[in-house]
Scaffold this active site. Sequence first.
Site, PDB file in Angstrom:
ATOM      1  N   ASP A   1       0.797  -1.247   0.021  1.00 53.05           N
ATOM      2  CA  ASP A   1      -0.123   0.119   0.017  1.00 53.05           C
ATOM      3  C   ASP A   1       0.828   1.240   0.009  1.00 53.05           C
ATOM      4  OD1 ASP A   1      -2.158  -1.805   0.434  1.00 53.05           O
ATOM      5  OD2 ASP A   1      -1.860  -1.659   2.670  1.00 53.05           O
TER       6      ASP A   1
ATOM      7  N   GLU B   1     -11.256  -0.004  -3.144  1.00 53.11           N
ATOM      8  CA  GLU B   1     -10.551   0.795  -1.934  1.00 53.11           C
ATOM      9  C   GLU B   1      -9.318   1.346  -2.687  1.00 53.11           C
ATOM     10  OE1 GLU B   1      -9.548  -2.933   0.302  1.00 53.11           O
ATOM     11  OE2 GLU B   1      -8.247  -3.482  -1.411  1.00 53.11           O
TER      12      GLU B   1
END
Length: 344
Positions: A31, A244
């Site tokens: 991420d 997301e």
Amino acid sequence: MPEESIDHIDFEDLNKRAISKPIVTHLYTADPSAHVFNGKIYIYPSHDIDAGDAFDDLGSHFAMADYHVFSMEDIDSVVKDHGVALHVDNVKWAEKQMWAPDANEKDGKFYLFFPAKDYDGIFRIGVAISDKPYGPFIPQEEPIKGSYSIDPAVFKDDDGSYYMYFGGIWGGQLQRWRSGIFNASEPTSPTAFLPLDNEPALLPLVAKMSNDLLEFNEKPREVKILDEAGNLLLAGDKERRFFEAAWVHKYNDKYYFSYSTGDTHYICYGIGNNPYGPFTYKGKILNPVVGWTSHHSICEFKGKWYLFYHDSSLSKGVTHLRSVKISELNYNDDGTIQTLDPYL
Ligand code: FUB
């Protein structure tokens, strides 16, 4: 986020075909949110660990406990690990699951924005402050008022305003907030409370930040992602709808909103004329990587654009043990982005 079979993957061959290698190999990192501060690249990733939690579709196995910050003098130089920047044990309101963070700078101070589950099992978004881009960061006692769900990304516009984008479905809990308050009722399935396939998909949120970057300056608004005809993408349009990992960058005065499609594993984007959108869907930035999740950031450095992303190649396909990678990103003359294949 189920484990998918990786038995068929020849990792030696895959690594040969990969367009980039993991930039950190002594830890698992994922991420990646990248920014340029003081002429250096700083990367704010999740720090993946195997905490022994069972796999489930709500992502319980993503049981991260801290963040490390990494810096690079240049795009291909050595990556420096600045050590633990923030640990969940030091965040009063947070119990577990330190998921995808972001950071930004204002007036010489650095702000780390991070999601974590509170003691009621609800994802909230917190802020921690440091005098240095790499921390250590001192967390606020409470999460941002009115914050919920996951994956904060804080974009600074040219006029000095900061906007936080956030949200994620399934384990990210966005579907439990449809009425404005958290729906804690059964069932616990990740797809419960989602719209039907022929209804508009759930949308990410955006809020302008307060001057001190510690609170929202307004009630979060939905970020509309439209198809070419101007209609909201539908929940059943799983190769294009938001799941997301929101990120916003600006290129040639246009706003680019990019995100992961989750269970179909793409990084996609839309283009808009202002930070609130709407954004018109334009295409895919990254085809699926090895590992269930895909999450990215986009950052300009010395006149070139780069995609920071992750895959699970280093762990030989373990979903929750991922590694950050970097690849150059190219635009077409019309402003669209050329799709990257992570393996040739
Ligand atoms: O790292 C945990 C979660 O997985 C992130 O918050 C999501 O974006 C996905 O990458």
